[in-house]
Write a protein that holds these residues in place. Structure first.
Motif, PDB file in Angstrom:
ATOM      1  N   ALA A   1       0.864  -1.187   0.000  1.00  0.00           N
ATOM      2  CA  ALA A   1       0.000   0.000   0.000  1.00  0.00           C
ATOM      3  C   ALA A   1       0.899   1.234   0.000  1.00  0.00           C
ATOM      4  N   GLU A   2       0.510   2.241  -0.759  1.00  0.00           N
ATOM      5  CA  GLU A   2       1.310   3.473  -0.826  1.00  0.00           C
ATOM      6  C   GLU A   2       0.619   4.629  -0.115  1.00  0.00           C
ATOM      7  N   LEU A   3      -0.655   4.417   0.226  1.00  0.00           N
ATOM      8  CA  LEU A   3      -1.458   5.439   0.893  1.00  0.00           C
ATOM      9  C   LEU A   3      -2.013   4.807   2.176  1.00  0.00           C
ATOM     10  N   ILE A   4      -1.567   5.304   3.323  1.00  0.00           N
ATOM     11  CA  ILE A   4      -1.921   4.699   4.617  1.00  0.00           C
ATOM     12  C   ILE A   4      -2.733   5.674   5.448  1.00  0.00           C
ATOM     13  N   GLY A   5      -3.894   5.229   5.922  1.00  0.00           N
ATOM     14  CA  GLY A   5      -4.716   6.041   6.814  1.00  0.00           C
ATOM     15  C   GLY A   5      -4.594   5.543   8.248  1.00  0.00           C
TER      16      GLY A   5
END
Length: 258
Positions: free
Chosen positions: A177-181
């Motif tokens: 994953a390149e976008l982590i929330g």
């Protein structure tokens, strides 16, 4: 049974019915030009705010009575948001999958589907609804997360992988994953703790884009999590409760006109 477990059970039941009615093979996924939420965050000169459209929630009840979707979406975009998160879960959040296309047709910024993704069928459904990005919750998907991340990318969308501890952050990294929330809300107790972002963010490798989610009410909160290292902030209730949505978003971005 926790609130999360109840929601997941409800979603699984609904998805089974939807799949029976319209199988993936019969779904029309039109080729559309998808917008990159990651790119918008990385190139934004101001604080990156993702505004969230939601009418109700289990923890807050009815948040906004006057829920005029296109108008609200445009106000969020005009306030300088980098993207719009759209709640599509119908039972607990009064959402609809149809909202995605309605919002996509109203604004030029990326649209994120926020729901409880438990079946791959939902990813095809999301792509067919013109969303640019989709929320994947590590706590729900666990070891299945890499498959869901891969399929999301295959369908030309960006996965925003939501975590709430260091172990889940490692799982998200391993899933590429390149976008982590980072969710400041505990999905089991529904309690909010902004220090969760501060505690977890250092375990996320440099180069990945991070979003602090939940419990952000004002510019002070935004500054707290961005100073900790968050690249963007997702704000829902504070925007939905505002009588002037555009001005509220402007104030969260740090724009002097807000």
């Amino acid at each position: 049974m926790s609130v999360l477990s109840k929601i997941v059970e409800t979603v699984r039941h609904r998805v089974r019915k939807q799949r029976e009615k319209v199988p993936v093979e019969e779904m029309k996924i039109e080729p559309v030009e998808r917008k990159s939420l990651t790119e918008k965050i990385e190139t934004n000169p101001n604080t990156s705010i993702i505004g969230e459209l939601k009418r109700t929630s289990p923890s807050s009840g009815v948040i906004r009575e006057d829920f005029q979707l296109p108008e609200l979406a445009r106000s969020i975009a005009e306030g300088g948001a980098v993207g719009i998160s759209v709640l599509t879960e119908p039972v607990y959040f009064d959402g609809k999958i149809e909202y995605l296309r309605e919002v996509s047709n109203s604004v030029e910024i990326p649209v994120l589907r926020k729901d409880f993704i438990v079946e791959k069928y939902q990813l095809y459904q999301t792509a067919a609804s013109h969303a640019d990005s989709v929320l994947l919750i590590a706590e729900i998907l666990d070891e299945e997360l890499p498959e869901f991340v891969a399929l999301t990318k295959e369908l030309d969308m960006e996965p925003l992988v939501e975590v709430r501890n260091k172990e889940q952050a490692e799982l998200a990294e391993d899933a590429e994953a390149e976008l982590i929330g980072i969710n400041n809300r505990d999905l089991k107790s529904m309690e909010i703790d902004l220090s969760r972002t501060e505690r977890i963010i250092n375990s996320i490798p440099e180069g990945l884009v991070t979003v602090s989610e939940s419990g952000i009410e004002n510019r002070h909160d935004v500054e707290r999590v961005t100073q900790a290292g968050a690249d963007a902030v997702l704000v829902g209730i504070a925007i939905m409760e505002s009588t002037d949505v555009k001005r509220k978003v402007l104030s969260l971005t740090g724009d002097p006109h807000g």
